[in-house]
Design a protein around this motif. Structure first.
Motif, short mmCIF file in Angstrom:
data_model
loop_
_atom_site.label_atom_id
_atom_site.label_comp_id
_atom_site.label_asym_id
_atom_site.label_seq_id
_atom_site.Cartn_x
_atom_site.Cartn_y
_atom_site.Cartn_z
N HIS A 288 0.88 -1.18 0.00
CA HIS A 288 0.00 0.00 0.00
C HIS A 288 0.91 1.22 0.00
O HIS A 288 1.80 1.35 0.85
N SER A 289 0.72 2.10 -0.98
CA SER A 289 1.62 3.22 -1.18
C SER A 289 0.88 4.55 -1.19
O SER A 289 -0.30 4.61 -1.55
N LEU A 290 1.60 5.61 -0.83
CA LEU A 290 1.06 6.96 -0.85
C LEU A 290 1.86 7.80 -1.83
O LEU A 290 3.09 7.77 -1.83
N PHE A 291 1.15 8.57 -2.63
CA PHE A 291 1.73 9.45 -3.65
C PHE A 291 1.44 10.87 -3.20
O PHE A 291 0.27 11.26 -3.07
N SER B 57 -7.22 12.54 7.36
CA SER B 57 -6.66 12.72 8.70
C SER B 57 -5.26 13.33 8.68
O SER B 57 -4.76 13.73 9.73
N VAL B 58 -4.64 13.38 7.51
CA VAL B 58 -3.37 14.08 7.35
C VAL B 58 -3.65 15.22 6.38
O VAL B 58 -4.14 15.00 5.27
N TRP B 59 -3.34 16.43 6.79
CA TRP B 59 -3.76 17.63 6.05
C TRP B 59 -2.71 18.05 5.03
O TRP B 59 -2.30 19.21 4.97
N HIS B 60 -2.29 17.07 4.24
CA HIS B 60 -1.39 17.27 3.10
C HIS B 60 -1.86 16.24 2.08
O HIS B 60 -1.99 15.05 2.40
N CYS B 61 -2.14 16.68 0.89
CA CYS B 61 -2.68 15.79 -0.15
C CYS B 61 -1.86 14.50 -0.26
O CYS B 61 -0.63 14.53 -0.20
N HIS B 62 -2.57 13.39 -0.41
CA HIS B 62 -1.91 12.13 -0.70
C HIS B 62 -2.92 11.20 -1.38
O HIS B 62 -4.10 11.22 -1.08
#
Length: 130
Positions: free
Chosen positions: A36-39, A93-98
């Motif tokens: 599972h990856s985040l961009f 829940s994280v306030w930076h686009c991903h």
């Protein structure tokens, strides 16, 4: 207070598995499935709707290269979900686009049809709603 994903770029670069001029990739710290990856755009922006077109293109390019890499690393991967949470009500829940890339494998859930529709309970099995 710092930003988790801005900090990755400066103090935790070891998490980065790929990057280009405008975006980078990390493996999710709390993965739904293996790989599972985040961009993540390098520029601090709240969500997908705040991205500039070059950032969208940069993430798109990384999605394709990682998809190809993951299919070579793990032949059990048989599909992918791509998604993002925009706003608290949508689960952000994280306030930076991903953007999430979640590899899927045959049998990882009993009834996968409906895919992302399952974020709302009982809406994934839309055939039952007719």
């Amino acid at each position: 207070m710092g930003c988790l994903f801005c900090d990755v770029q400066t103090i935790d670069r070891g998490r980065i598995v790929a990057e280009n001029a405008l975006a980078f990739v990390v493996r999710d710290a709390f993965p739904v499935t293996e790989y599972h990856s985040l961009f993540i755009p390098k520029r601090h922006v709240l969500d997908y709707f705040g991205l500039a077109e070059p950032e969208v293109n940069a993430i798109h390019t990384l999605l394709h290269t990682q998809k190809d890499l993951l299919l070579k690393l793990d032949p059990t991967i048989d599909g992918f979900n791509i998604g993002m949470n925009c706003g608290k009500t949508a689960g952000q829940s994280v306030w930076h686009c991903h953007v999430h890339l979640i590899p899927r494998r045959v049998g990882d859930v009993e009834y996968p049809k409906g895919g992302v529709r399952h974020v709302i309970p009982y809406k994934g099995n839309y055939e039952d709603l007719r």
